[in-house]
Design a protein around this motif. Sequence first.
Motif, short mmCIF file in Angstrom:
data_model
loop_
_atom_site.label_atom_id
_atom_site.label_comp_id
_atom_site.label_asym_id
_atom_site.label_seq_id
_atom_site.Cartn_x
_atom_site.Cartn_y
_atom_site.Cartn_z
N PHE A 188 5.92 -4.90 6.49
CA PHE A 188 4.77 -5.07 5.59
C PHE A 188 4.88 -6.46 4.98
CE2 PHE A 188 3.53 -0.78 6.13
CZ PHE A 188 2.24 -0.68 5.64
N ALA A 189 3.95 -7.33 5.32
CA ALA A 189 4.02 -8.74 4.92
C ALA A 189 3.60 -8.94 3.47
CB ALA A 189 3.14 -9.59 5.83
N ASN A 190 4.31 -9.83 2.78
CA ASN A 190 4.02 -10.12 1.37
C ASN A 190 2.59 -10.59 1.14
OD1 ASN A 190 7.19 -11.55 0.12
ND2 ASN A 190 6.67 -9.49 0.76
N VAL A 191 2.11 -11.46 2.00
CA VAL A 191 0.83 -12.13 1.70
C VAL A 191 -0.39 -11.32 2.11
CG1 VAL A 191 1.77 -14.46 1.67
CG2 VAL A 191 0.91 -13.53 3.80
N THR A 192 -0.20 -10.29 2.96
CA THR A 192 -1.33 -9.46 3.37
C THR A 192 -1.22 -8.03 2.88
OG1 THR A 192 -0.25 -8.88 5.46
CG2 THR A 192 -1.72 -10.80 5.47
N ALA A 193 -0.01 -7.60 2.47
CA ALA A 193 0.26 -6.21 2.09
C ALA A 193 -0.14 -5.26 3.21
CB ALA A 193 -0.46 -5.85 0.78
N ALA A 194 0.09 -5.71 4.45
CA ALA A 194 -0.26 -4.91 5.63
C ALA A 194 0.86 -4.99 6.65
CB ALA A 194 -1.57 -5.42 6.23
N ALA A 195 0.94 -3.97 7.51
CA ALA A 195 1.98 -3.92 8.54
C ALA A 195 1.70 -4.94 9.64
CB ALA A 195 2.06 -2.52 9.14
N VAL A 196 2.76 -5.64 10.06
CA VAL A 196 2.66 -6.64 11.11
C VAL A 196 3.80 -6.42 12.10
CG1 VAL A 196 2.57 -9.12 11.60
CG2 VAL A 196 1.89 -8.30 9.36
N SER A 197 3.51 -6.54 13.37
CA SER A 197 4.57 -6.43 14.38
C SER A 197 4.51 -7.55 15.41
CB SER A 197 4.53 -5.06 15.07
OG SER A 197 3.24 -4.80 15.56
#
Length: 311
Positions: A231-240
């Motif tokens: 979960f990325a800090n700048v988007t607050a969304a899961a990234v893979s």
Amino acid sequence: MRAFVFPGQGSQKVGMGVELAAASAVAREVFEEVDDALGQKLSAIMAEGPEDALTLTENAQPAIMAHAIAVLRVLEQEGGISLADKCDYVAGHSLGEYTALCAAGAFSLADTARLLKLRGQAMQAAVPVGEGAMCALLGADIAKAQALADAAAGGEVCTVANDNDPGQVVLSGHKAAIERAIAMVKDFEIKRGVLLPVSAPFHCPLMQPAADAMAAALAKCPPGALRVPVFANVTAAAVSDPAEVQRLLVEQVTGRVRWRESVVAMQAAGVDSFVELGGKVLGPMIGRCVSDVSVASVVTMGDIEALAKEI
């Protein structure tokens, strides 16, 4: 579902990792590998200080990462736990995002240590000492904090750097603007503003030179495949996707740490168990962000053994 989370700057203290290193060869190997990667005895500074040396951003960042990864490696190798089997997501607060990516296999331990050393040096060098500052706003939600930042800016940089939990937001920017913000807190129904003992104004546009330095460093040492999404800090969304991870790490240097939103989003994704590795800072924040979740902070050998039995 479970998330492993990793603390950021401010969680360092002299003596960190000493008990773990005494109890586990696995932990000692982590500290030795980081020492070798950096060409310095960081483990000695972690164990013995002096405190001002450990607090230096270029030392604190890799030290906090090394401590958390040591906890994870002991859990994995001595507790018989596989991160990919036992957790669904990873996340970290600011520099903790690099720790999370190391845990997920996107960076090697040595590369993570070198990247964080450089990140610390670049962030320190981006703004002359005394020109920038940060403050914590207690009893402030994001709307009040944003309104205060806008009012205090006065043509200078004054932005929300960290949205930590529903009652704690951090501002960053020019020193004079931050001082104005602290003086104005009551006008915005905020309990109080506290100047933070940091050496640079992190996570604001003044950090652009550091973002450029990290863009160059990450181009030479890009992240690889992740065992679990972050979960990325700048988007607050899961990234893979590694390319997206790389882009967001650069953006993170000047961007807001959306920790509160990340915790809420992880719960919405099904996470009901949060495990903080290497610190006891994020657990209380998580508890203030969401309810009906379990939160564990794992630092000592005893903590690791208890968690290994539980999961």
